[in-house]
Design an enzyme around this catalytic site. Structure first.
Site, PDB file in Angstrom:
ATOM      1  N   HIS A  38       0.893  -1.166   0.000  1.00 39.59           N
ATOM      2  CA  HIS A  38       0.000   0.000   0.000  1.00 39.59           C
ATOM      3  C   HIS A  38       0.923   1.206   0.000  1.00 39.59           C
ATOM      4  CE1 HIS A  38      -2.994   2.977   1.039  1.00 39.59           C
ATOM      5  NE2 HIS A  38      -2.218   3.366   2.038  1.00 39.59           N
ATOM      6  N   CYS A 108      -4.359   2.090  -4.778  1.00 37.18           N
ATOM      7  CA  CYS A 108      -3.545   3.112  -4.107  1.00 37.18           C
ATOM      8  C   CYS A 108      -2.230   3.358  -4.840  1.00 37.18           C
ATOM      9  CB  CYS A 108      -3.279   2.703  -2.659  1.00 37.18           C
ATOM     10  SG  CYS A 108      -2.437   1.103  -2.497  1.00 37.18           S
TER      11      CYS A 108
END
Length: 168
Positions: A38, A108
């Site tokens: 992430h 993301c």
């Protein structure tokens, strides 16, 4: 003429697997993965990220993920905070609406890569952006794709971009 102000741009990298990918990927995928990444962009004293809730911000390291596992110096930008927030607002109404989120194809890391290029002209590291295709290139990844496609990730602890740091 005054030289322009330069603002540092950092990429925060978090391993969502907390080390499990490193240990289990050879068995499950037949190839070594170092993490399930992430990412977010830190600029103008805030951390900006994209998930199933759209674009959000928080103080650096302020999501429940805690501090990042690593920080990559992407460079610096002349883009002011005001212009940057206008840019994010337009992204949030077009390319990066919450419903556009897809774990493999529009996530993301897609957001971080887009924003890094806007701010600095540089891409984020390919070991991050190539991860979905690496997973999907395995039989196990293909078998899990229907389940994984239904997953929506939104790291808790942020606020919508219209309200940096949770301010109204």
């Amino acid at each position: 003429m005054e030289p322009p102000n330069l603002y540092p741009v950092k990429l925060y990298v978090y391993d969502l697997s907390k080390g499990l990918a490193r240990r289990l990927s050879p068995i499950m995928l037949g190839k070594q993965l170092e993490g399930i990444w992430h990412t977010s962009i830190v600029v103008h004293k805030d951390e900006f990220f994209f998930g199933s809730g759209g674009i959000s911000s928080c103080p650096p390291g302020g999501t429940l993920l805690g501090p990042p596992d690593s920080v990559v110096d992407v460079g610096s930008t002349e883009v002011t905070e005001e212009i940057f927030l206008e840019y994010l607002s337009s992204l949030g109404e077009s390319l990066f609406r919450g419903e556009a989120y897809n774990l493999f194809e529009h996530n993301c890391n897609t957001f971080s890569n887009e924003v890094a290029q806007f701010l600095t002209g540089r891409k984020i590291p390919s070991y991050i952006t190539d991860l979905p295709s690496e997973v999907l290139s395995t039989p196990f990844g293909q078998a899990l794709r229907p389940l994984l496609d239904s997953i929506q990730i939104q790291p808790p602890g942020g606020s919508s971009v219209g309200r940096p740091n949770g301010q109204s």
